[in-house]
Design an enzyme around this catalytic site. Structure first.
Site, PDB file in Angstrom:
ATOM      1  NE  ARG A 184       9.211  -8.499   4.205  1.00  0.00           N
ATOM      2  CZ  ARG A 184       7.941  -8.071   4.669  1.00  0.00           C
ATOM      3  NH1 ARG A 184       7.321  -7.127   3.590  1.00  0.00           N
ATOM      4  NH2 ARG A 184       7.560  -7.767   5.666  1.00  0.00           N
ATOM      5  NE  ARG A 209      11.639  -7.176   8.023  1.00  0.00           N
ATOM      6  CZ  ARG A 209      11.152  -6.132   7.056  1.00  0.00           C
ATOM      7  NH1 ARG A 209      10.997  -4.944   7.829  1.00  0.00           N
ATOM      8  NH2 ARG A 209      10.949  -6.319   5.882  1.00  0.00           N
ATOM      9  NE  ARG A 265       1.893  -7.109  11.636  1.00  0.00           N
ATOM     10  CZ  ARG A 265       3.310  -7.367  11.226  1.00  0.00           C
ATOM     11  NH1 ARG A 265       3.380  -7.659  10.051  1.00  0.00           N
ATOM     12  NH2 ARG A 265       4.191  -7.288  12.198  1.00  0.00           N
ATOM     13  NE  ARG A 270      -4.322   3.697  11.768  1.00  0.00           N
ATOM     14  CZ  ARG A 270      -3.646   2.887  11.067  1.00  0.00           C
ATOM     15  NH1 ARG A 270      -4.019   1.782  10.707  1.00  0.00           N
ATOM     16  NH2 ARG A 270      -2.351   3.293  10.519  1.00  0.00           N
ATOM     17  CE  LYS A 322      -2.260   0.514   3.846  1.00  0.00           C
ATOM     18  NZ  LYS A 322      -1.957   1.890   4.431  1.00  0.00           N
TER      19      LYS A 322
END
Ligand code: ZN
Length: 215
Positions: free
Chosen positions: A127, A159, A170, A88, A13
Site C-alpha cells: 500500500r 506508512r 496485529r 472486544r 471491515k
C-alpha cells in the site's frame, strides 16, 4: 437485525460495515467513533470519557454500555445495528446481550471476515499513499502512474505501520483477542465465517448472504 462484525485489521471491515448499513437499513455502531463524537460535543458522558482517555486509561465498560444504550434508543437503531469494534471481550459480549435483551432484541448473527495472513501482508505492505492528496494506491491491485508518484504529482509514501512485522503482530493480537469471543458466540450457532478475499462487491455479497442466513 443486530449483527456483530469481526475482522482482522486490514480486512476491510470498516468498508463492509458501511456497505451493510445501506443494504440492511440499520446504522453502524462503532463505540470508538461514538466516544470520539461525544468527547467532541463535550456532552456529560463525553466529559467522563475525557477523564479517562486524556490520561490514556481504558474507559470502563459501564460507561461504554451507557453510551451504547443511548445510541440504541435513537430512532434509526430501533430495528437493529451493525456492531463494529464492539464487543472486544467476553464480558462485553455478555453485557451487550443483556442490553439488547432489555429491548427485546438479541445478536442475530456474528460475521467473521477471514483473510489469510499472507494475503493481508500483501495487501498492506504494497500500500502507498500520496503525501499531497491522501490518495491510496496498491502497487499490484490499484497501481499509481509510477511507483513513487501520484496522479496529482505528489510523492507516494509507505506508512510506517505498513510493514510485514506490524501486520503479523496485529494479526496475532487480533486472533488471540477474538478467539474467546468466537468461542462465546459459536455454541449459540451465531458465527458465520466469511471469506474476505475478493473484490469489495464479492465480499459484500458474501457478508449479505451470511447476514440473511442469520436473520
Ligand atoms: Zn496525490
Amino acid at each position: 437485525m443486530d449483527l456483530v462484525l469481526f475482522g482482522p485489521p486490514g480486512a476491510g471491515k470498516g468498508t463492509q460495515a458501511k456497505r451493510l448499513t445501506e443494504l440492511l437499513k440499520v446504522p453502524q455502531i462503532s463505540t470508538g467513533d461514538l466516544m470520539r463524537a461525544e468527547r467532541g460535543k463535550g456532552s456529560a458522558i463525553g466529559k467522563k470519557f475525557d477523564e479517562y482517555m486524556s490520561k490514556g486509561l481504558l474507559v470502563p465498560d459501564e460507561l461504554v454500555l451507557e453510551l451504547l444504550a443511548q445510541r440504541l434508543a435513537e430512532p434509526d437503531a430501533k430495528s437493529g445495528a451493525i456492531f463494529d469494534g464492539y464487543p472486544r471481550t467476553v464480558p462485553q459480549a455478555k453485557a451487550l446481550d443483556e442490553l439488547l435483551a432489555k429491548v427485546g432484541r438479541k445478536v442475530d448473527v456474528v460475521v467473521s471476515l477471514e483473510v489469510k495472513l499472507e494475503e493481508m501482508i500483501e495487501r498492506i505492505v504494497l500500500r502507498r499513499s500520496c503525501e499531497a492528496c491522501g490518495q491510496i494506491y496498491h502497487l499490484r491491485y490499484n497501481p499509481p502512474p509510477s511507483p513513487d508518484r501520484c496522479t496529482c504529482g505528489g510523492k507516494l509514501v509507505q506508512r510506517p505501520d505498513d510493514t510485514e512485522e506490524v501486520v503479523r503482530k496485529r494479526n496475532e493480537e487480533y486472533l488471540s483477542k477474538t478467539a474467546p469471543l468466537l468461542n462465546y458466540y459459536g455454541p449459540k450457532g451465531l458465527v458465520r465465517p466469511v471469506d474476505g478475499v475478493g473484490s469489495l462487491d464479492e465480499v459484500t455479497a458474501r457478508v449479505k448472504a451470511a447476514a440473511s442466513d442469520g436473520g
